[in-house]
Design a protein around this motif. Structure first.
Motif, PDB file in Angstrom:
ATOM      1  N   GLU A  43       3.200  -8.165  10.240  1.00 58.49           N
ATOM      2  CA  GLU A  43       3.057  -6.713  10.091  1.00 58.49           C
ATOM      3  C   GLU A  43       2.999  -6.300   8.628  1.00 58.49           C
ATOM      4  N   ASP A  44       3.309  -7.235   7.742  1.00 57.03           N
ATOM      5  CA  ASP A  44       3.337  -6.890   6.331  1.00 57.03           C
ATOM      6  C   ASP A  44       1.975  -6.995   5.655  1.00 57.03           C
ATOM      7  N   VAL A  45       0.943  -7.336   6.403  1.00 60.66           N
ATOM      8  CA  VAL A  45      -0.383  -7.444   5.796  1.00 60.66           C
ATOM      9  C   VAL A  45      -0.830  -6.059   5.357  1.00 60.66           C
ATOM     10  N   PRO A  46      -1.200  -5.892   4.097  1.00 61.60           N
ATOM     11  CA  PRO A  46      -1.602  -4.556   3.653  1.00 61.60           C
ATOM     12  C   PRO A  46      -2.841  -4.061   4.386  1.00 61.60           C
ATOM     13  N   PRO A  47      -2.924  -2.751   4.628  1.00 61.18           N
ATOM     14  CA  PRO A  47      -4.009  -2.225   5.460  1.00 61.18           C
ATOM     15  C   PRO A  47      -5.391  -2.295   4.808  1.00 61.18           C
ATOM     16  N   VAL A  48      -5.455  -2.378   3.517  1.00 58.88           N
ATOM     17  CA  VAL A  48      -6.772  -2.461   2.896  1.00 58.88           C
ATOM     18  C   VAL A  48      -6.856  -3.739   2.076  1.00 58.88           C
ATOM     19  N   LEU A  49      -7.850  -4.554   2.377  1.00 59.29           N
ATOM     20  CA  LEU A  49      -8.069  -5.774   1.611  1.00 59.29           C
ATOM     21  C   LEU A  49      -9.465  -5.704   1.043  1.00 59.29           C
ATOM     22  N   GLN A  50      -9.646  -6.253  -0.144  1.00 58.80           N
ATOM     23  CA  GLN A  50     -10.995  -6.235  -0.658  1.00 58.80           C
ATOM     24  C   GLN A  50     -11.512  -7.655  -0.801  1.00 58.80           C
ATOM     25  N   THR A  51     -12.741  -7.837  -0.376  1.00 58.20           N
ATOM     26  CA  THR A  51     -13.394  -9.125  -0.474  1.00 58.20           C
ATOM     27  C   THR A  51     -14.611  -8.914  -1.378  1.00 58.20           C
ATOM     28  N   PRO A  52     -15.275  -9.979  -1.784  1.00 59.71           N
ATOM     29  CA  PRO A  52     -16.376  -9.773  -2.742  1.00 59.71           C
ATOM     30  C   PRO A  52     -17.436  -8.785  -2.276  1.00 59.71           C
ATOM     31  N   HIS A  53     -17.703  -8.725  -0.982  1.00 64.26           N
ATOM     32  CA  HIS A  53     -18.786  -7.846  -0.557  1.00 64.26           C
ATOM     33  C   HIS A  53     -18.361  -6.751   0.407  1.00 64.26           C
ATOM     34  N   HIS A  54     -17.145  -6.836   0.900  1.00 62.81           N
ATOM     35  CA  HIS A  54     -16.725  -5.860   1.906  1.00 62.81           C
ATOM     36  C   HIS A  54     -15.298  -5.395   1.622  1.00 62.81           C
ATOM     37  N   TYR A  55     -14.967  -4.311   2.249  1.00 61.22           N
ATOM     38  CA  TYR A  55     -13.570  -3.936   2.347  1.00 61.22           C
ATOM     39  C   TYR A  55     -13.139  -4.163   3.788  1.00 61.22           C
TER      40      TYR A  55
ATOM     41  N   CYS B 320      13.439   4.231   2.387  1.00 57.69           N
ATOM     42  CA  CYS B 320      12.790   3.268   3.273  1.00 57.69           C
ATOM     43  C   CYS B 320      13.599   3.062   4.550  1.00 57.69           C
ATOM     44  N   GLY B 321      12.915   2.920   5.652  1.00 54.73           N
ATOM     45  CA  GLY B 321      13.569   2.556   6.903  1.00 54.73           C
ATOM     46  C   GLY B 321      13.639   1.040   7.009  1.00 54.73           C
ATOM     47  N   TYR B 322      14.515   0.584   7.872  1.00 52.58           N
ATOM     48  CA  TYR B 322      14.743  -0.861   7.949  1.00 52.58           C
ATOM     49  C   TYR B 322      13.496  -1.604   8.395  1.00 52.58           C
ATOM     50  N   ALA B 323      12.795  -1.047   9.380  1.00 52.65           N
ATOM     51  CA  ALA B 323      11.711  -1.800  10.015  1.00 52.65           C
ATOM     52  C   ALA B 323      10.360  -1.542   9.383  1.00 52.65           C
ATOM     53  N   GLU B 324      10.321  -0.853   8.282  1.00 52.57           N
ATOM     54  CA  GLU B 324       9.013  -0.566   7.696  1.00 52.57           C
ATOM     55  C   GLU B 324       8.430  -1.818   7.050  1.00 52.57           C
ATOM     56  N   PRO B 325       7.090  -1.937   7.077  1.00 55.03           N
ATOM     57  CA  PRO B 325       6.504  -3.124   6.459  1.00 55.03           C
ATOM     58  C   PRO B 325       6.662  -3.104   4.936  1.00 55.03           C
ATOM     59  N   ALA B 326       6.594  -4.302   4.372  1.00 57.20           N
ATOM     60  CA  ALA B 326       6.908  -4.455   2.952  1.00 57.20           C
ATOM     61  C   ALA B 326       6.011  -3.598   2.068  1.00 57.20           C
ATOM     62  N   TYR B 327       4.717  -3.504   2.435  1.00 60.15           N
ATOM     63  CA  TYR B 327       3.836  -2.784   1.521  1.00 60.15           C
ATOM     64  C   TYR B 327       4.188  -1.319   1.421  1.00 60.15           C
ATOM     65  N   ILE B 328       4.734  -0.746   2.514  1.00 64.84           N
ATOM     66  CA  ILE B 328       5.158   0.656   2.442  1.00 64.84           C
ATOM     67  C   ILE B 328       6.414   0.776   1.604  1.00 64.84           C
ATOM     68  N   LYS B 329       7.359  -0.145   1.837  1.00 61.78           N
ATOM     69  CA  LYS B 329       8.611  -0.076   1.082  1.00 61.78           C
ATOM     70  C   LYS B 329       8.324  -0.132  -0.411  1.00 61.78           C
ATOM     71  N   GLN B 330       7.411  -1.034  -0.798  1.00 54.25           N
ATOM     72  CA  GLN B 330       7.169  -1.192  -2.228  1.00 54.25           C
ATOM     73  C   GLN B 330       6.533   0.054  -2.825  1.00 54.25           C
ATOM     74  N   ARG B 331       5.617   0.656  -2.080  1.00 51.50           N
ATOM     75  CA  ARG B 331       5.020   1.896  -2.579  1.00 51.50           C
ATOM     76  C   ARG B 331       6.061   3.002  -2.673  1.00 51.50           C
ATOM     77  N   LYS B 332       6.917   3.068  -1.651  1.00 51.09           N
ATOM     78  CA  LYS B 332       7.923   4.127  -1.646  1.00 51.09           C
ATOM     79  C   LYS B 332       8.816   3.999  -2.869  1.00 51.09           C
ATOM     80  N   MET B 333       9.155   2.761  -3.215  1.00 55.98           N
ATOM     81  CA  MET B 333      10.007   2.584  -4.389  1.00 55.98           C
ATOM     82  C   MET B 333       9.297   3.048  -5.648  1.00 55.98           C
ATOM     83  N   GLN B 334       7.995   2.760  -5.725  1.00 55.37           N
ATOM     84  CA  GLN B 334       7.260   3.221  -6.903  1.00 55.37           C
ATOM     85  C   GLN B 334       7.281   4.741  -6.999  1.00 55.37           C
ATOM     86  N   VAL B 335       7.190   5.395  -5.830  1.00 57.04           N
ATOM     87  CA  VAL B 335       7.244   6.855  -5.855  1.00 57.04           C
ATOM     88  C   VAL B 335       8.641   7.311  -6.254  1.00 57.04           C
TER      89      VAL B 335
END
Lengths: 418, 717
Positions: A43-55, B320-335
């Motif tokens: 679930e930690d995969v960031p929602p936007v990834l960029q590749t050389p030709h696509h997002y 941050c909430g406990y179950a939030e994904p890492a990418y959100i937590k990290q952004r929240k901290m930056q904010v």
């Protein structure tokens, strides 16, 4: 805009793909898999990834990834919202949005995707319109279809698209005219060790189920509309009326829909329905720890708390739990390290308690991170923010509809730190 | 069912599809087609079934038709001749009384994407534009765009374009929006659909009728319109006001984007608009969809660059909430770091402290470095927390804390006493190379004050043989040299051992060369050595983050509601673009802060806005004993003067690529003692990578091995 869509399950198999422009090979997903590999939790995969030709823009819903490939710069919120709409539509059609269900209904899924996007642009996304184009499968109908060989496609011309109001089809007829509204509130809260509220807010939603003949015009007013900030409406609600009079005036879509979402945040103190007394400690010496949790009612507005459940994500080192519960029962899911205590109804006279010993892996260091408790609960017949519907009026039609409002409060992301 | 290999499966399917018994039973026929589609969706190559599927297309069953179309559209490009057969059926369907069938046929006709079929498609498409059913017109309009994409070089039919412009006034809002989309694609070379005053007003007046997607599209295209007078501008703004607080985040974002574009000359109006979207943006941050939350957070970060006080009162929303994904937590901290002020600092630090023990090491590290950021203005409180964290004796936490301290003392030299006393006993807990590098750097900087420094170094030098990280070795060399300068008696022996090892046994050329340089440097006398090692460095007080002036909105308005703020790299380049000297690792990883720097657009970002006000720069003066006479000639080839962010030197090459050797190698050699990494910004896209590489190799003396990694900028058209 949206070039292709891949549906990917948790283990990383692409089980469905759809291309609206030219065909893009599977290999574009490798970038996603690489990121997934790297992430601690899928679930930690960031929602936007960029590749050389696509997002690659991904949303994660119910253990599935909806991965869209875009080639040009796009507004991200647009694509994300659209992908969620796709998932919502599947949910709406099949009752759930899971791999097995999508595979079972692969035909309908392809039909839906074909209707929802054309050349990469959203076409028909309103569920009422879609349902006229493609009928949702029901058990009864699929049996009938197999017997008679008839199809799921509407044989009639989709009139909804020609009606003046895009979300409602013309000539609706019912023998029983009913309008039901469910006010559902979820409490998102974080409580700290001593029970003080770190953060609390209420997310509310009004779900409507309206089956009314003709073109009714409804007005729904609240006793205390000032409570609400950050509201978001179904497109049918006239926003100007809300701004000036704080009433909801609308011509409803036919059937089930979400009338509005709202927040009640920090301006009004949020009532916290339960309190938790807990102590979880691990001994410096010896591979064990102690756990003791008691839950009691706090501000419940005179109603009973039901379906109470506590979920604890234990540190990795915890091997088993030997506990006694005065009410309900508990399970410890070893592979996921989750302790679940299902309590049920909360009795204020006899507070439920869970107590006992946790055993740790021998030789493991004392866990540095104390687990937090996630609480699930439900209170019927009350909206915890105090929101009340005062009246519902109908104009434009002669008959008297049957009306009803139901309130329920649930725990959303309700978390107690230890 | 027995397992069938893909070839067997295809053979089986073909037999079933051509079986007359199956064909006569509609249900069985459809189910067989369904099986073929299912096989296709599982990645089995079923293109061999094409001719059977073409036959299956001629049916009255709409579902089967749809299924066959799905199949045909995916494989048509492989079988252009056979696809001709389909066209007849499709053209017949275009005459069907049912508008659904007509639109379906038209859509799939254009989805076949075969240039050879264009002549058959044009006539039904033209008829489709005048169809009485809106759903057919919707499809036909987009069909022209698809046709154009098939033959991008073909002459544009002016009659069609005119008809499409005419259809902008179609009663159906979707047709209107589709016309915009189609014209946008067809007229791409001419800069997209032409927007004049009547079209703008027509579109704005009908904005309410379209669905969410249509509204976004219209708002995006209207960004191209420039109102002729101020009155007109304000009329447009007041029309848009309702969509600015739209409950749909995409509409809200598109409207704000348009607002910012229109008001680029009116900063006060833009600021008011930002205030107005605060509510909807915060609501999006609490959305049930985590992706929406993430996007909203990224955009809030943009807004905060101009209005730092915008979210001040709502800082709890970013906990941050406990179950939030890492990418959100990290952004929240930056904010959260941005939102800190005297009143909430205690709350915020308490909260961040809780995140430091997060199970995800990256989140924990982000929390620790967030505390470090806050430490620049509230150093005492933060140092207390940081030293407390060292007590946990966790590897990743200790490493992050040491790295953070390293950054912190650079900006706040007054913290050095606390940091020095905290350093004792850390080295056993440090396992990763970044952490050890940071520790070494600290020892180099404050070696005279850490009593155990020589012993720590001794430990490192004893283990140098098994050391894998290049960065640590380089850092070790520099640290030992610098410690030698202030505590010669304790370190002389180990410096000798280290230099001997690095020159005689070390396999990595970088390390060996560095060691040789130091060795020769020592020959030049202690004075010279001192001058090189304690050379100038950028003045830290200029890079302090707090009190950063609010940027004008125009600085980021162009990237609002695009993918730019969401890019991962944005997180990592941040330190550099802020001008705060972070400790940078040596390993040339493609995804770290370098990834953007070869992008031409980054030149402005790194160069112009900061060089003047925040970043002191200095020019690498050639050392006498090494090279002579580079200074003047080199200078003219830089677009901007080279900049130094704590050992990362950034230069931009203004001239053509072949001049690269004049910019890179010689100054680099002179500065080896202090430069860890060298970034060159190239104006042109280095299309053949080898060209750059050979240009570099050509100039580097054989002795120097260089880790050359080339990052191409991503320029999707």
């Amino acid at each position: 805009m949206i070039h292709s869509l891949f549906l990917i399950n948790h283990s990383g198999d692409i089980f469905l793909e759809k291309h609206w422009k030219s065909v893009i090979s599977h290999s574009v997903c490798d970038y996603f898999f690489e990121a997934k590999e790297k992430a601690v939790d899928p679930e930690d995969v960031p929602p936007v990834l960029q590749t050389p030709h696509h997002y690659l823009i991904t949303v994660h819903r119910g253990k599935l990834f909806f991965l869209s490939v875009v080639q040009t710069e796009v507004p991200p919120l647009f694509v994300i919202e659209f992908l969620h709409r796709v998932a919502d539509t599947f949910q709406d059609y099949f009752g759930e949005c899971s791999e097995s269900v999508i595979k079972d209904n692969v035909v309908t899924v392809y039909e839906l995707l074909e209707e929802m996007l054309d050349n990469g642009f959203p076409l028909a996304t309103e569920s009422n319109v879609l349902k006229e184009l493609i009928r949702p499968p029901t058990i009864l109908r699929s049996v009938v279809n197999t017997l008679t060989g008839s199809s799921n496609v509407g044989d009639t011309l989709p009139t909804g698209q020609l009606s003046t109001i895009p979300w409602r089809r013309a000539d609706v007829k019912y023998t029983n005219n009913e309008a039901y509204f469910d006010v559902i509130e979820e409490i998102d809260a974080i409580l700290d060790k001593s029970g003080t509220t770190v953060f609390a807010e209420i997310q509310g939603v009004i779900e409507a189920s309206v089956r009314l003949t003709g073109m009714p015009d409804l007005t729904l007013s609240f006793m205390n509309p000032r409570l609400l900030d950050d509201v978001s409406f179904h497109p049918c609600v006239r926003f100007k009326r809300w701004e000036s009079e704080r009433t909801l005036s609308f011509i409803p879509p036919d059937g089930n829909f979400t009338l509005m979402n709202y927040h009640v945040s920090s301006q009004n103190p949020v009532a916290i329905p339960v309190y938790v007394k807990q102590s979880i400690s691990f001994f410096e010496s010896g591979p064990c720890g102690r756990l003791d949790i008691t839950i009691g009612p706090k501000q419940t507005m005179g109603k009973t708390v039901e379906a109470l459940m506590v979920k604890i994500h234990m540190p990795k080192a915890v091997l088993s739990a030997n506990l006694t519960a005065t009410q309900g029962n508990y399970t410890y899911d070893l592979p996921n390290k989750v302790l679940v205590w299902d309590i049920g109804k909360l009795n204020p006279q006899k507070l439920p308690n869970l107590k006992g010993i946790l055993s740790l892996q021998a030789g493991a260091p004392k866990p540095e991170d104390n687990p937090s408790l996630n609480i699930d609960l439900r209170i019927q017949q009350v909206a915890i923010s105090g929101l009340k519907v005062s009246r519902l009026e109908m104009f434009g039609e002669k008959y008297k509809p049957f009306k009803g409002v139901k309130y329920v409060t649930k725990a959303g992301k309700f978390q107690v730190r230890t | 069912m027995p397992y069938l290999g893909s070839e067997d499966a295809v053979r089986e399917l073909r037999r079933a599809l051509s079986n007359p018994n199956v064909q006569s039973d509609q249900l069985r026929y459809r189910n067989t087609v369904l099986k073929a589609i299912r096989a296709m969706s599982q990645g089995v190559d079923v293109s061999d079934l094409f001719s059977e599927m073409v036959k299956a297309c001629a049916t009255v069953d709409i579902v089967q038709k749809k299924l066959v179309y799905v199949f045909l559209c995916s494989y048509a490009t492989l079988n252009p001749e056979l696809s001709l057969l389909v066209i007849n059926t499709l053209r017949k369907d275009c005459q069907d009384p049912n508008p659904m069938v007509r639109s379906l046929a038209l859509r799939n006709m254009t989805n076949l994407r075969l240039p050879s079929l264009v002549e058959y498609v044009e006539q039904p498409l033209a008829a489709g534009l005048r169809d009485r059913a809106a759903c057919v017109r919707r499809v036909a309009v987009l069909g022209w765009a698809k046709l154009h994409n098939l033959q991008p070089d073909a002459e544009i039919d002016a009659a069609v374009v005119n008809e499409l412009y005419g259809l902008l006034r179609d009663p159906d809002p979707v047709v209107m929006v589709n016309c915009l989309r189609a014209l946008e694609e067809i007229l791409k070379k001419e800069g997209g659909v032409a927007i004049n005053k009547p079209i703008t007003h027509h579109l704005l007046n009908r904005l309410k009728e379209s669905d969410v997607w249509g509204q976004c599209e219209v708002l995006r295209i209207l960004q191209r319109y420039h109102p002729q007078s101020e009155d007109e501008l304000f009329d447009i703004l007041s029309l848009l006001d309702a969509s600015l607080v739209s409950p749909h985040p995409p509409v809200m974002a598109a409207t704000l984007g348009l607002f910012l574009g229109l008001c680029s000359g009116l900063p006060a109006v833009s600021l008011a608009a930002l205030e107005r979207v605060r509510g909807p943006l915060l609501a999006a941050c609490g959305s049930t969809s985590r992706e929406t939350r993430f996007t909203a957070l990224c955009h809030i970060q943009l807004l905060l660059r101009s209005l730092p006080g915008l979210m001040g009162a709502h800082y709890k929303r970013f906990f941050c909430g406990y179950a939030e994904p890492a990418y959100i937590k990290q952004r929240k901290m930056q904010v959260l770091v941005e939102l800190v002020n005297d009143e909430n600092v205690a709350m915020l630090l308490d909260e961040l402290k809780g995140y430091c023990t997060d199970v995800n090491p990256e989140t924990a590290q982000a929390a620790i470095s967030a505390i470090g950021r806050i430490g620049r203005s509230y150093s005492d409180r933060c140092l207390e927390i940081l030293t407390g964290l060292l007590g946990l004796k966790q590897e990743h936490i200790t490493s992050a804390v040491v790295q953070t301290m390293c950054d912190l003392v650079w900006v706040c030299p007054q913290c050095s006493d606390t940091v020095c006393s905290a350093l004792e006993g850390c080295e056993e807990m440090l396992q990763d190379s970044q952490g050890r590098q940071a520790l070494l750097w600290l020892l180099a900087a404050y070696g005279e004050r850490v009593s155990s420094a020589p012993y720590t170094l001794e430990g490192f030098i004893d283990r140098v043989r098994s050391e894998a990280s290049l960065g640590v070795k380089m850092e070790l060399l520099t640290t030992t040299m610098r410690l030698f300068l202030c505590r010669p008696s304790e370190t002389q022996d180990m410096l000798g051992r280290l230099l001997h090892y690095c020159i005689e046994e070390e396999m990595d050329m970088c390390v060996r060369d560095q060691a040789l340089l130091y060795y020769r440097l020592l020959h030049c006398g202690i004075e010279e050595t001192h001058k090189v090692l304690h050379g100038q460095r950028s003045d830290p007080s200029l890079g302090v983050l707090i009190g950063r002036p609010a940027e004008p909105i125009n600085q980021w308005a162009y990237s609002f509601n695009t993918l730019e703020p969401l890019r991962q790299a944005g997180v990592e380049t941040e330190p550099a673009s802020r001008g705060s000297p972070e400790h940078v690792t040596f390993d040339p990883k493609p995804n770290t802060d370098l990834s953007d720097t070869l992008n031409c657009s980054q030149i402005e970002k790194l160069g112009t806005p900061i060089s003047g006000q925040l970043l002191p720069f200095f020019f690498a003066e050639p050392l006498k004993f090494h090279q002579v006479g580079w200074g003047a000639s080199v200078h003219s080839h830089f677009q901007i003067s080279p900049e130094m962010f704590n050992r990362v030197q950034v230069r931009a090459l203004a001239g053509p690529l072949k001049d690269i050797h004049r910019v890179v190698p010689k100054p680099l050699l002179c500065y080896l003692g202090c430069v860890l990494r060298f970034v060159v910004l190239l104006e042109d896209e280095p299309s053949p990578q080898s060209e750059v590489q050979s240009a570099l190799e050509h100039v580097f003396i054989q002795d120097v091995s260089v880790h050359c990694c080339i990052h191409l900028s991503l320029n999707p058209d």
